[in-house]
Design a protein around this motif. Structure first.
Motif, PDB file in Angstrom:
ATOM      1  N   TRP A   1       1.762  -1.846  -2.445  1.00 46.39           N
ATOM      2  CA  TRP A   1       2.025  -3.274  -2.589  1.00 46.39           C
ATOM      3  C   TRP A   1       1.148  -4.093  -1.645  1.00 46.39           C
ATOM      4  N   GLU A   2       0.931  -3.588  -0.451  1.00 46.50           N
ATOM      5  CA  GLU A   2       0.048  -4.303   0.480  1.00 46.50           C
ATOM      6  C   GLU A   2      -1.367  -4.383  -0.093  1.00 46.50           C
ATOM      7  N   LYS A   3      -1.825  -3.301  -0.706  1.00 48.75           N
ATOM      8  CA  LYS A   3      -3.163  -3.295  -1.319  1.00 48.75           C
ATOM      9  C   LYS A   3      -3.227  -4.284  -2.490  1.00 48.75           C
ATOM     10  N   LEU A   4      -2.167  -4.407  -3.276  1.00 51.58           N
ATOM     11  CA  LEU A   4      -2.134  -5.373  -4.373  1.00 51.58           C
ATOM     12  C   LEU A   4      -2.279  -6.799  -3.841  1.00 51.58           C
ATOM     13  N   LEU A   5      -1.662  -7.067  -2.701  1.00 49.11           N
ATOM     14  CA  LEU A   5      -1.777  -8.396  -2.096  1.00 49.11           C
ATOM     15  C   LEU A   5      -3.156  -8.601  -1.465  1.00 49.11           C
ATOM     16  N   GLU A   6      -3.660  -7.588  -0.776  1.00 48.43           N
ATOM     17  CA  GLU A   6      -4.966  -7.710  -0.107  1.00 48.43           C
ATOM     18  C   GLU A   6      -6.107  -7.897  -1.110  1.00 48.43           C
ATOM     19  N   THR A   7      -6.028  -7.216  -2.232  1.00 54.20           N
ATOM     20  CA  THR A   7      -7.101  -7.313  -3.231  1.00 54.20           C
ATOM     21  C   THR A   7      -6.888  -8.494  -4.177  1.00 54.20           C
TER      22      THR A   7
ATOM     23  N   LEU B   1      15.627   2.261   7.215  1.00 53.35           N
ATOM     24  CA  LEU B   1      14.340   1.578   7.178  1.00 53.35           C
ATOM     25  C   LEU B   1      14.410   0.231   6.470  1.00 53.35           C
ATOM     26  N   MET B   2      15.459  -0.001   5.706  1.00 58.35           N
ATOM     27  CA  MET B   2      15.610  -1.267   4.995  1.00 58.35           C
ATOM     28  C   MET B   2      16.169  -2.369   5.896  1.00 58.35           C
ATOM     29  N   LYS B   3      16.774  -1.979   7.007  1.00 57.15           N
ATOM     30  CA  LYS B   3      17.322  -2.960   7.942  1.00 57.15           C
ATOM     31  C   LYS B   3      16.197  -3.492   8.830  1.00 57.15           C
ATOM     32  N   PRO B   4      16.353  -4.717   9.329  1.00 56.67           N
ATOM     33  CA  PRO B   4      15.321  -5.266  10.230  1.00 56.67           C
ATOM     34  C   PRO B   4      15.112  -4.353  11.441  1.00 56.67           C
TER      35      PRO B   4
ATOM     36  N   ILE C   1      10.303  -3.842   1.822  1.00 60.32           N
ATOM     37  CA  ILE C   1       9.389  -2.710   1.643  1.00 60.32           C
ATOM     38  C   ILE C   1       8.078  -2.969   2.380  1.00 60.32           C
ATOM     39  N   LEU C   2       7.533  -4.153   2.248  1.00 57.96           N
ATOM     40  CA  LEU C   2       6.268  -4.475   2.923  1.00 57.96           C
ATOM     41  C   LEU C   2       6.380  -4.335   4.440  1.00 57.96           C
ATOM     42  N   ARG C   3       7.553  -4.590   4.967  1.00 59.40           N
ATOM     43  CA  ARG C   3       7.766  -4.464   6.421  1.00 59.40           C
ATOM     44  C   ARG C   3       7.490  -3.040   6.899  1.00 59.40           C
ATOM     45  N   LEU C   4       7.634  -2.048   6.036  1.00 58.97           N
ATOM     46  CA  LEU C   4       7.397  -0.654   6.424  1.00 58.97           C
ATOM     47  C   LEU C   4       5.954  -0.413   6.843  1.00 58.97           C
ATOM     48  N   ASN C   5       5.030  -1.285   6.407  1.00 58.91           N
ATOM     49  CA  ASN C   5       3.639  -1.147   6.824  1.00 58.91           C
ATOM     50  C   ASN C   5       3.459  -1.389   8.317  1.00 58.91           C
ATOM     51  N   SER C   6       4.453  -1.997   8.956  1.00 57.97           N
ATOM     52  CA  SER C   6       4.355  -2.242  10.395  1.00 57.97           C
ATOM     53  C   SER C   6       4.955  -1.109  11.233  1.00 57.97           C
ATOM     54  N   LEU C   7       5.415  -0.046  10.577  1.00 59.05           N
ATOM     55  CA  LEU C   7       5.909   1.114  11.326  1.00 59.05           C
ATOM     56  C   LEU C   7       4.759   1.745  12.110  1.00 59.05           C
ATOM     57  N   SER C   8       5.082   2.299  13.255  1.00 63.57           N
ATOM     58  CA  SER C   8       4.050   2.945  14.066  1.00 63.57           C
ATOM     59  C   SER C   8       3.464   4.135  13.300  1.00 63.57           C
TER      60      SER C   8
ATOM     61  N   LEU D   1      11.833   8.819   1.428  1.00 62.39           N
ATOM     62  CA  LEU D   1      11.140   8.093   2.497  1.00 62.39           C
ATOM     63  C   LEU D   1       9.643   8.020   2.209  1.00 62.39           C
ATOM     64  N   ILE D   2       9.075   9.110   1.738  1.00 58.27           N
ATOM     65  CA  ILE D   2       7.642   9.128   1.432  1.00 58.27           C
ATOM     66  C   ILE D   2       7.321   8.134   0.311  1.00 58.27           C
ATOM     67  N   ASN D   3       8.158   8.090  -0.702  1.00 59.48           N
ATOM     68  CA  ASN D   3       7.933   7.140  -1.795  1.00 59.48           C
ATOM     69  C   ASN D   3       8.003   5.700  -1.310  1.00 59.48           C
ATOM     70  N   LEU D   4       8.896   5.416  -0.363  1.00 58.88           N
ATOM     71  CA  LEU D   4       8.964   4.064   0.202  1.00 58.88           C
ATOM     72  C   LEU D   4       7.669   3.707   0.914  1.00 58.88           C
ATOM     73  N   LEU D   5       7.161   4.630   1.739  1.00 55.36           N
ATOM     74  CA  LEU D   5       5.908   4.373   2.455  1.00 55.36           C
ATOM     75  C   LEU D   5       4.758   4.172   1.470  1.00 55.36           C
ATOM     76  N   ALA D   6       4.714   4.981   0.424  1.00 54.22           N
ATOM     77  CA  ALA D   6       3.656   4.851  -0.578  1.00 54.22           C
ATOM     78  C   ALA D   6       3.748   3.514  -1.304  1.00 54.22           C
TER      79      ALA D   6
END
Length: 129
Positions: free
Chosen positions: A53-59, A110-113, A82-89, A43-48
């Motif tokens: 990946w979000e940082k790769l897109l933002e930069t 976490l992979m399900k909607p 995977i990117l959807r996990l960034n919207s977790l509380s 789970l930690i690796n997924l969050l990381a």
């Protein structure tokens, strides 16, 4: 003088992969028994990965999801999940990082909607049994 004390605790054992989990009985006031004692590195690796990946897109190192998927040698669908996990509380992310999430929370969950509403996420992931 020999005194014997017998304590019975109604628990449920659940198999998760090769691990056996102890799940608190339904309706128990103290659910700590169903909480993991150490962080789940999957789970930690997924969050990381989601954060990276979000940082790769933002930069703009990757211009879009398609380019990111090609760069990481995965499908666009996987990148989006995977990117959807960034919207977790934040408290769900913290529970995962601290290892105090429910033992039954798995990568596949976490992979399900899931809802973007944090209260609904808490009900789905933190109270999961």
């Amino acid at each position: 003088m020999k005194n014997t004390l017998t304590i019975q605790v109604p628990v449920k054992f659940k198999r998760q992969g090769v691990r056996r989990l102890i799940i608190a009985p339904e309706g128990a006031s103290d659910q700590r028994m169903s909480i993991s004692q150490q962080p789940d590195m999957n789970l930690i690796n997924l969050l990381a990965r989601a954060w990276r990946w979000e940082k790769l897109l933002e930069t703009r190192r990757c211009k879009n999801v398609a380019e990111l998927a090609e760069h990481e040698k995965v499908t666009m669908s996987y990148v989006c999940r995977i990117l959807r996990l960034n919207s977790l509380s934040p408290d769900i992310k913290r529970a995962i990082l601290d290892g105090i999430h429910p033992k039954t929370l798995r990568v596949v969950d976490l992979m399900k909607p899931f809802s973007e509403v944090w209260e609904e996420q808490r009900a789905k992931f933190l109270l999961k049994q």
